[in-house]
Design a protein around this motif. Structure first.
Motif, short mmCIF file in Angstrom:
data_model
loop_
_atom_site.label_atom_id
_atom_site.label_comp_id
_atom_site.label_asym_id
_atom_site.label_seq_id
_atom_site.Cartn_x
_atom_site.Cartn_y
_atom_site.Cartn_z
N ARG A 193 0.82 -1.21 0.00
CA ARG A 193 0.00 0.00 0.00
C ARG A 193 0.86 1.27 0.00
NH1 ARG A 193 -3.45 -0.22 4.86
NH2 ARG A 193 -2.33 1.51 5.76
N HIS A 194 1.90 1.25 0.81
CA HIS A 194 2.80 2.43 0.84
C HIS A 194 3.51 2.61 -0.50
CE1 HIS A 194 1.96 3.47 4.83
NE2 HIS A 194 2.82 2.71 5.47
N ARG A 195 3.92 1.50 -1.08
CA ARG A 195 4.62 1.62 -2.37
C ARG A 195 3.66 2.07 -3.47
NH1 ARG A 195 9.92 -0.86 -2.40
NH2 ARG A 195 9.83 -0.86 -4.65
N ALA A 196 2.42 1.62 -3.39
CA ALA A 196 1.43 2.06 -4.38
C ALA A 196 1.17 3.56 -4.22
CB ALA A 196 0.14 1.26 -4.22
N GLU A 197 1.10 4.00 -2.99
CA GLU A 197 0.90 5.42 -2.73
C GLU A 197 2.09 6.22 -3.26
OE1 GLU A 197 -1.45 7.17 -1.97
OE2 GLU A 197 -0.69 9.06 -1.18
N LEU A 198 3.28 5.65 -3.09
CA LEU A 198 4.48 6.32 -3.59
C LEU A 198 4.42 6.43 -5.12
CD1 LEU A 198 7.22 7.55 -3.04
CD2 LEU A 198 8.21 5.26 -3.01
N LEU A 199 3.96 5.38 -5.77
CA LEU A 199 3.82 5.43 -7.23
C LEU A 199 2.84 6.53 -7.65
CD1 LEU A 199 3.64 1.66 -8.29
CD2 LEU A 199 5.53 3.24 -8.63
N ARG A 200 1.75 6.64 -6.89
CA ARG A 200 0.75 7.65 -7.20
C ARG A 200 1.35 9.06 -7.06
NH1 ARG A 200 -2.68 10.99 -5.04
NH2 ARG A 200 -1.93 10.65 -2.93
N LEU A 201 2.11 9.25 -6.00
CA LEU A 201 2.71 10.57 -5.77
C LEU A 201 3.79 10.86 -6.81
CD1 LEU A 201 2.92 10.39 -1.88
CD2 LEU A 201 1.57 12.04 -3.19
N GLU A 202 4.54 9.83 -7.18
CA GLU A 202 5.57 10.03 -8.21
C GLU A 202 4.92 10.44 -9.53
OE1 GLU A 202 8.97 6.86 -6.60
OE2 GLU A 202 7.43 6.20 -8.00
N ALA A 203 3.80 9.80 -9.84
CA ALA A 203 3.09 10.15 -11.08
C ALA A 203 2.61 11.60 -11.02
CB ALA A 203 1.92 9.20 -11.30
N LYS A 204 2.15 11.99 -9.84
CA LYS A 204 1.68 13.37 -9.66
C LYS A 204 2.84 14.36 -9.84
CE LYS A 204 -1.31 15.61 -6.27
NZ LYS A 204 -1.82 15.54 -4.91
N GLN A 205 3.98 13.98 -9.32
CA GLN A 205 5.16 14.84 -9.44
C GLN A 205 5.59 14.97 -10.91
OE1 GLN A 205 8.89 13.15 -8.17
NE2 GLN A 205 9.48 15.03 -7.13
N VAL A 206 5.56 13.84 -11.60
CA VAL A 206 5.93 13.86 -13.02
C VAL A 206 4.96 14.74 -13.80
CG1 VAL A 206 5.96 12.41 -15.10
CG2 VAL A 206 7.16 11.66 -13.04
N ARG A 250 3.15 17.19 -12.66
CA ARG A 250 3.38 18.59 -12.31
C ARG A 250 4.58 19.14 -13.08
NH1 ARG A 250 6.53 19.78 -7.05
NH2 ARG A 250 8.03 18.87 -8.50
N ASP A 251 5.65 18.35 -13.13
CA ASP A 251 6.85 18.81 -13.84
C ASP A 251 6.57 18.99 -15.33
OD1 ASP A 251 8.05 18.71 -11.43
OD2 ASP A 251 9.27 16.92 -11.83
N ARG A 252 5.75 18.06 -15.87
CA ARG A 252 5.43 18.15 -17.29
C ARG A 252 4.65 19.44 -17.58
NH1 ARG A 252 1.86 16.69 -20.86
NH2 ARG A 252 0.28 16.18 -19.32
N ARG A 253 3.69 19.74 -16.69
CA ARG A 253 2.90 20.97 -16.87
C ARG A 253 3.78 22.20 -16.74
NH1 ARG A 253 -2.93 20.37 -15.86
NH2 ARG A 253 -3.35 18.16 -15.63
N ARG A 254 4.68 22.16 -15.78
CA ARG A 254 5.57 23.31 -15.59
C ARG A 254 6.43 23.54 -16.82
NH1 ARG A 254 8.13 22.69 -9.54
NH2 ARG A 254 6.31 23.41 -8.39
N GLU A 303 6.51 18.11 -0.73
CA GLU A 303 6.93 18.87 -1.92
C GLU A 303 5.72 19.26 -2.77
OE1 GLU A 303 9.70 16.84 -4.56
OE2 GLU A 303 8.84 18.06 -6.17
N LEU A 304 4.80 18.33 -2.94
CA LEU A 304 3.66 18.60 -3.82
C LEU A 304 2.66 19.57 -3.21
CD1 LEU A 304 3.17 14.97 -5.14
CD2 LEU A 304 3.83 16.94 -6.50
N GLU A 305 2.55 19.56 -1.89
CA GLU A 305 1.65 20.51 -1.25
C GLU A 305 2.23 21.91 -1.28
OE1 GLU A 305 -0.31 19.91 2.37
OE2 GLU A 305 -1.07 17.94 1.84
N GLY A 306 3.57 21.98 -1.37
CA GLY A 306 4.22 23.28 -1.49
C GLY A 306 3.99 24.18 -0.30
N VAL A 307 3.88 23.58 0.88
CA VAL A 307 3.66 24.37 2.09
C VAL A 307 5.01 24.63 2.76
CG1 VAL A 307 2.50 24.47 4.30
CG2 VAL A 307 1.47 23.24 2.40
#
Lengths: 344, 329
Positions: A295-308, A310-314, B313-317
């Motif tokens: 579960r923690h690793r899946a959550e990490l994957l989700r956050l990594e995807a979110k980070q990617v 975000r970077d793509r949009r930036r 990092e993502l929350e940017g707080v």
């Protein structure tokens, strides 16, 4: 980079119809510290080959702009390493590809080529239009399809267009074993993605795996037997190469490690939202511990995807801003010159 | 049953407003470190928002407190209604004693306050105050302790709830402080176990998950490692009520049922591992009850720690510089 060392550039050898679009997205969006640049396709997804693209690579490889580039991708053969590596002696290149059951791959390619007029992809120039209802053999003879395309593309030959023979197969096998940083298997995409992350330092695995699936084409028992026979007949070397690649895939050392199995379970959990599979054989804990870990690793994957994402949009926003500033500067210059001309 | 407003990270009380928290922030006990672990929406650390009304910090400066200080505090609580601030109140934080609860009880008909605090090893607290206190410049540690320039039994005084928490502390004051720990406070943290405290706080204070502050840390007070045994003995003797109170707090803290649960253990370990900007390092020993072995333990903690870093990092707080500087204040 500090110390002058560069990160290696990933070269994705995208064999047509191997779910490579998924891997291409993964490489393009994930490669840390670099842009991903397409290299003109030598093998055209919509049929044929582009001799000009190859010629261009041959003559002007040095002119490819690799500044800030972390990955290159395209339907080009592994043989372009003989052009790229001498042109960029200061760079290290790491090669990856996906292989697919050659019968399925070539049938998929056949249906794609036959229906190419329904989508945007263009076949190579100079090919005569395929007649409606063309046969598999007909598509080969017309130059739209190549036999044993996986063997051709991995043989290391920069112009792998002649007869495929045992020697070419052996070279392809050797490259699968020794040259490629990763040879993934389309039918085992999740495992391939995990290996890609672990070996190549990609950031996120949660990509849309539904991309480019041709849902309308016949599959399995719906495929007419004569068509399947033809696909087998024209891909004997590929069948052997694929069998060899599967053996290698099953023997990757990462499978001995717990991390591989946790990441695999996390990928499936994170993408499908399903509960974790049963614990990996080497996991010595109880189910609760396994599920929490996954579960923690899946959550990490989700956050990594979110980070990617975000970077793509930036990056996209930065590029848009740069274009906008440049455009404003040009307008301003024009106006000032016009003003000087009018008032001068 | 309290409802939950997800975007604010806190529960709603019967009046439909967020359940207000009251943070009894005892000086030099690591309150800033705990606050950094709370959701920014509550602590006012979110950009451009600082809506906690100011209350006088009673226990600041030297020389203890007086009746006048408490009267000032009582007066200040009255302004909460006159200014209409009680309605949207999220958190009151200050160096005020739990006596404040007596003043806030008059709002009990419409708001349900939740009190919490951080306790610290009394020797460490005294050393931290001695190192930072401007009123004891030029005075040796032992003299400062003997003379009362560094306040004695501060934690007992502040948590006793007494209307007169000054003068000589007493056994009754200690008993009241212990009872308040058990019954009056919704939650208390131990500064020495700040990661566990922050994880517990989320549940006990009814806060939904939000990114932890990755600068969460409480440095050791200056001079602790070189402290002569005689000085330590003196500090403990002069703060015997606090020593007793702190031991009681440790017992209560250890009795939290969550401490034996894997989710809690891994969360606290991950929080510890994720602090700062350094490479994530798993330093918390594997719990005895964990069956999967050291490799799996490190994998579990590392995965969660990386999640915490990414959430942050993502929350940017970002923290306010003042809060970071105040970590040991």
């Amino acid at each position: 980079m500090a110390g002058g060392a560069r990160d290696p550039i990933l070269c994705f050898i995208h064999v047509p119809r191997t779910a490579g679009t998924v891997v291409r997205s993964l490489v393009r969006d994930n490669r840390p510290g670099g842009l991903a640049r397409p290299i003109p396709n030598v093998f055209k997804g919509a049929g044929g080959r582009d001799a000009d693209a190859l010629m261009e690579l041959h003559d002007r490889a040095r002119e490819i702009d690799l500044d800030g580039v972390g990955a290159v991708h395209g339907h080009y053969p592994l043989g372009i390493r003989s052009l790229l590596e001498p042109a960029f002696p200061d760079h290290d290149f790491r090669y990856l590809t996906m292989l697919r059951d050659p019968v399925d791959r070539s049938l998929s390619h056949f249906f794609y080529v036959r229906e190419a007029r329904h989508h945007d992809a263009q076949p190579a120039e100079g090919l005569r239009p395929l007649p409606a209802g063309v046969s598999f053999e007909g598509a080969i003879v017309a130059g739209y399809l190549h036999d044993n395309v996986e063997t051709r593309m991995l043989s290391g030959d920069p112009e792998p267009f002649g007869e495929v023979d045992d020697a070419m197969l052996e070279r392809a096998k050797r490259n699968v074993r020794d040259t490629m940083a990763l040879v993934g298997i389309t039918e085992r995409l999740d495992e391939s993605l995990v290996l890609a992350k672990q070996r190549l330092g990609l950031r996120s695995l949660l990509v849309d795996i539904s991309q480019r699936v041709n849902a309308a084409r016949p599959r399995g028992p719906q495929v007419p037997p004569h068509l399947r026979d033809a696909a087998e007949r024209y891909n004997r070397y590929d069948a052997e190469l694929y069998r060899f690649a599967l053996e290698q895939f099953d023997a990757v050392p990462e499978r001995q490690g717990l991390d591989f199995h946790v990441e695999l379970a996390a990928l499936r959990t994170g993408r499908d939202g399903a509960g974790a599979d049963a614990p990996a054989p080497m996991f010595e804990g109880n189910e609760h511990e396994w599920h929490l870990l996954v579960r923690h690793r899946a959550e990490l994957l989700r956050l990594e995807a979110k980070q990617v994402e975000r970077d793509r949009r930036r990056t996209a926003a930065d590029a848009a801003n740069s274009r906008s500033r440049l455009s404003a500067a040009v307008d301003s210059l024009r106006r000032s010159r016009l003003g000087q001309w009018v008032h001068g | 049953m309290a409802r939950r407003r997800a975007d604010e990270g806190m529960e709603l009380d019967g009046a439909g407003g967020p359940v207000p928290l009251v943070f009894v922030d005892m000086p030099y006990c690591g309150g800033a470190a705990l606050e950094l672990g709370l959701p920014p929406s509550i602590t006012g650390r979110r950009k451009g928002r600082d809506d906690a009304p100011p209350l006088p910090a009673v226990f600041v400066g030297g020389g203890g407190i007086s009746e006048a200080d408490l009267e000032e505090l009582r007066e200040a609580t009255r302004t909460l209604t006159t200014k209409g601030q009680i309605k949207g109140l999220r958190m009151l934080r200050g160096s005020f004693p739990l006596t404040l609860a007596n003043y806030l009880d008059r709002f009990a008909w419409k708001r349900t306050f939740r009190y919490f605090t951080v306790l610290r090893d009394p020797v460490d607290r005294v050393l931290a105050e001695y190192a930072a206190g401007p009123q004891i410049e030029g005075i040796g540690l032992e003299d400062a302790v003997r003379s009362g320039a560094v306040r004695d039994n501060l934690q007992t005084r502040m948590l006793s709830g007494s209307l007169e928490p000054f003068g000589a502390p007493s056994d009754d004051m200690l008993a009241d402080a212990k009872r308040n720990l058990r019954e009056r406070l919704t939650f208390f943290a131990l500064a020495e176990r700040i990661e566990e405290a922050v994880v517990l706080a989320r549940d006990r204070l009814g806060l939904t998950a939000a990114a932890y502050h990755n600068e969460l840390t409480l440095p050791a007070p200056p001079g602790r490692d070189e402290l002569p045994p005689g000085a330590r003995k003196l500090i403990r003797r002069r703060n015997r009520y606090d020593v007793d109170l702190y031991a009681h707090a440790q017992e209560l803290f250890d009795a939290h049922p969550e401490l034996s649960q894997l989710e809690f253990q891994s969360e606290a370990a991950a929080l510890r591992a994720s602090r700062g900007k350094r490479k994530i390092a798993v330093t918390t020993p594997m719990p005895e009850s964990f069956e999967a072995g050291q490799e799996a333990w490190e994998m579990l903690v590392r995965a969660r720690a990386e999640c915490l870093r990414l959430e942050w990092e993502l929350e940017g707080v970002g923290p306010t510089p003042a809060l970071v500087e105040a970590v040991d204040a």
